[in-house]
Design an enzyme around this catalytic site. Structure first.
Site, PDB file in Angstrom:
ATOM      1  N   SER A  69       0.812  -1.224   0.007  1.00 53.62           N
ATOM      2  CA  SER A  69       0.058   0.028  -0.142  1.00 53.62           C
ATOM      3  C   SER A  69       0.898   1.293   0.012  1.00 53.62           C
ATOM      4  O   SER A  69       0.277   2.216  -0.447  1.00 53.62           O
ATOM      5  CB  SER A  69      -0.928  -0.061   1.106  1.00 53.62           C
ATOM      6  OG  SER A  69      -2.514  -0.506   0.798  1.00 53.62           O
ATOM      7  N   LYS A  72       0.746   3.205  -2.911  1.00 51.58           N
ATOM      8  CA  LYS A  72      -0.396   4.352  -3.361  1.00 51.58           C
ATOM      9  C   LYS A  72      -0.044   5.782  -3.236  1.00 51.58           C
ATOM     10  O   LYS A  72      -0.704   6.683  -3.805  1.00 51.58           O
ATOM     11  CB  LYS A  72      -1.806   4.014  -2.488  1.00 51.58           C
ATOM     12  CG  LYS A  72      -2.132   2.456  -2.611  1.00 51.58           C
ATOM     13  CD  LYS A  72      -3.222   2.149  -1.343  1.00 51.58           C
ATOM     14  CE  LYS A  72      -3.882   0.836  -1.479  1.00 51.58           C
ATOM     15  NZ  LYS A  72      -4.504   0.415  -0.331  1.00 51.58           N
ATOM     16  N   TYR A 196      -2.098  -2.274 -10.662  1.00 53.53           N
ATOM     17  CA  TYR A 196      -2.135  -2.095  -9.355  1.00 53.53           C
ATOM     18  C   TYR A 196      -1.636  -3.306  -8.593  1.00 53.53           C
ATOM     19  O   TYR A 196      -0.678  -3.050  -7.711  1.00 53.53           O
ATOM     20  CB  TYR A 196      -3.728  -1.963  -8.923  1.00 53.53           C
ATOM     21  CG  TYR A 196      -3.883  -2.182  -7.473  1.00 53.53           C
ATOM     22  CD1 TYR A 196      -3.567  -0.911  -6.630  1.00 53.53           C
ATOM     23  CD2 TYR A 196      -4.261  -3.126  -6.707  1.00 53.53           C
ATOM     24  CE1 TYR A 196      -3.584  -0.797  -5.375  1.00 53.53           C
ATOM     25  CE2 TYR A 196      -4.377  -3.096  -5.386  1.00 53.53           C
ATOM     26  CZ  TYR A 196      -4.115  -2.096  -4.565  1.00 53.53           C
ATOM     27  OH  TYR A 196      -4.344  -1.859  -3.309  1.00 53.53           O
ATOM     28  N   TYR A 248      -4.301   3.282   7.652  1.00 53.70           N
ATOM     29  CA  TYR A 248      -5.764   2.545   7.561  1.00 53.70           C
ATOM     30  C   TYR A 248      -6.627   3.170   8.728  1.00 53.70           C
ATOM     31  O   TYR A 248      -6.629   4.429   8.929  1.00 53.70           O
ATOM     32  CB  TYR A 248      -5.815   1.306   7.619  1.00 53.70           C
ATOM     33  CG  TYR A 248      -4.538   0.477   6.805  1.00 53.70           C
ATOM     34  CD1 TYR A 248      -4.390   0.886   5.530  1.00 53.70           C
ATOM     35  CD2 TYR A 248      -3.704  -0.455   7.406  1.00 53.70           C
ATOM     36  CE1 TYR A 248      -3.394   0.262   4.667  1.00 53.70           C
ATOM     37  CE2 TYR A 248      -2.697  -0.972   6.673  1.00 53.70           C
ATOM     38  CZ  TYR A 248      -2.371  -0.515   5.191  1.00 53.70           C
ATOM     39  OH  TYR A 248      -1.563  -1.436   4.321  1.00 53.70           O
ATOM     40  N   VAL A 266       0.730  -4.009   3.853  1.00 53.06           N
ATOM     41  CA  VAL A 266       0.538  -5.286   4.422  1.00 53.06           C
ATOM     42  C   VAL A 266       1.623  -6.062   4.628  1.00 53.06           C
ATOM     43  O   VAL A 266       1.653  -7.228   5.188  1.00 53.06           O
ATOM     44  CB  VAL A 266      -0.783  -6.147   4.000  1.00 53.06           C
ATOM     45  CG1 VAL A 266      -2.057  -5.758   4.432  1.00 53.06           C
ATOM     46  CG2 VAL A 266      -0.578  -6.051   2.613  1.00 53.06           C
TER      47      VAL A 266
HETATM   48  N1  GLN Z   1      -1.895  -5.224  -2.649  1.00 51.81           N
HETATM   49  C1  GLN Z   1      -2.778  -5.099  -1.431  1.00 51.81           C
HETATM   50  C2  GLN Z   1      -4.268  -5.134  -1.703  1.00 51.81           C
HETATM   51  O1  GLN Z   1      -4.506  -4.646  -2.348  1.00 51.81           O
HETATM   52  C3  GLN Z   1      -2.233  -4.080  -0.751  1.00 51.81           C
HETATM   53  C4  GLN Z   1      -2.929  -3.526   0.574  1.00 51.81           C
HETATM   54  C5  GLN Z   1      -2.182  -3.166   1.514  1.00 51.81           C
HETATM   55  O2  GLN Z   1      -0.937  -2.914   1.759  1.00 51.81           O
HETATM   56  N2  GLN Z   1      -3.118  -2.632   2.439  1.00 51.81           N
HETATM   57  O3  GLN Z   1      -4.945  -5.844  -0.799  1.00 51.81           O
END
Ligand code: GLN
Length: 323
Positions: A69, A72, A196, A248, A266
């Site tokens: 994430s 992003k 993505y 988050y 994650v």
């Molecule tokens: N690739 C993961 C997902 O889309 C990334 C999520 C994350 O790091 N929170 O579920």
């Protein structure tokens, strides 16, 4: 002297990493992407890059991991550079959700007219769909280029993680189909998802995260390089988003108890930014530093459990909070 300062700081950071490592036992590695479950839950590492050139790192700092994430942040900055801030923010809001990153809760609410922010999956998929390019590699190129400018080498995509994400993509597909139906996706769904998942599978280290943090802390400029890497206004927006939405649905607590912009992923990474600030005790090393953390054992929101505790401790010891 600088050497004495560095030894002194190094001693502290070593002690803190040793102390917080036991908290990795209270967390769990992510398993919804099957391959991430193979990470060693005991790992904990940190790297801090100061604007004065000092680097202090400790623990498991040599383990490469996927950016997840935290990508992003990069894709949002690239979209803003390609399309303009106005274009992007017309299509993705800048409000925290208070829900999990992959929640579908808000998508159907009539009062909400666009994905709530670029750091939840709905917003991130929308942003990725905006990127210029007809193939995933074309869309990814400016992301890899921007990363290369910041970290000093061209990072690679971990193919096994990418495949594992594709195989466990039901939730992201559900979000994606909803975005197709509501007209938010600007590329077709398969291309958006491929891009993505690949952006999430870019491999980095804690040093790389610290470098990105350092550049954001210094308004988009590399203190050791020339010129602007990220336009100041984009760096500012990204830091505000990290503070309000970066951790988050634990972002409020992180802002309260740590108080600096940060973005987690994650796989257990956290990229944190300590903007310069007037402090009672002047420590040049921390004025505008970047911090990278890796600790794959996560709390229930999906953030590195020991990583958060370690950052909380450092922020209070060194008075890092921007407030
Ligand atoms: N690739 C993961 C997902 O889309 C990334 C999520 C994350 O790091 N929170 O579920």
């Amino acid at each position: 002297s600088t050497k004495a300062d560095k030894d002194w700081l190094q001693g502290y950071v070593d002690d803190w990493v040793d102390f917080y490592r036991k908290h990795t036992k209270e967390g769990q590695v992510a398993s919804y992407i099957p391959i991430l479950a193979k990470a060693n839950p005991n790992h904990l590492g940190i790297s801090i890059h100061g604007k004065n050139g000092m680097i202090v790192k400790s623990g498991d700092t040599d383990i490469p991991f996927t950016i997840q994430s935290i990508s992003k942040v990069i894709s949002f900055m690239v979209a803003c550079m390609e399309k303009g801030i106005g274009y992007v923010l017309d299509r993705v809001d800048v409000e925290p959700t208070g829900e999990a990153f992959n929640s579908i809760m808000h998508l159907e609410m009539k009062s909400i007219d666009k994905p709530l922010n670029p750091f939840v999956n709905a917003g991130a998929l929308t942003v990725t769909s905006m990127l210029n390019g007809k193939t995933a590699m074309e869309k990814l190129e400016p992301i890899l280029k921007l990363l290369e400018k910041m970290i000093g080498y061209r990072p690679t995509i971990n193919q096994a993680v990418f495949e594992s994400e594709e195989e466990s993509s039901a939730r992201n597909r559900a979000i994606g189909y909803y975005l197709v139906e509501t007209g938010f996706l600007e590329s077709n769904l398969e291309l958006t998802l491929e891009t993505y998942f690949k952006q999430c599978s870019i491999e980095i280290t804690v040093d790389d995260l610290a470098r990105i943090g350092l550049i954001l802390a210094n308004d988009g400029r590399d203190p050791f390089g020339e010129g602007e890497i990220i336009p100041r206004q984009i760096a500012r927006i990204v830091k505000a988003l990290m503070l309000t939405c970066g951790m988050y649905d634990a972002s409020g607590k992180f802002a309260t108890y740590v108080g600096i912009p940060a973005k987690s992923g994650v796989s257990g990474g956290i990229m944190a930014v300590a903007p310069p600030r007037v402090r009672e005790r002047y420590l040049p090393f921390i004025e505008g530093c970047g911090i990278g953390v890796y600790g794959p054992a996560l709390e229930d929101r999906g953030n590195s459990i020991a990583g958060i505790k370690l950052l909380k401790h450092i922020a209070s010891q060194w008075d890092l909070s921007v407030f």
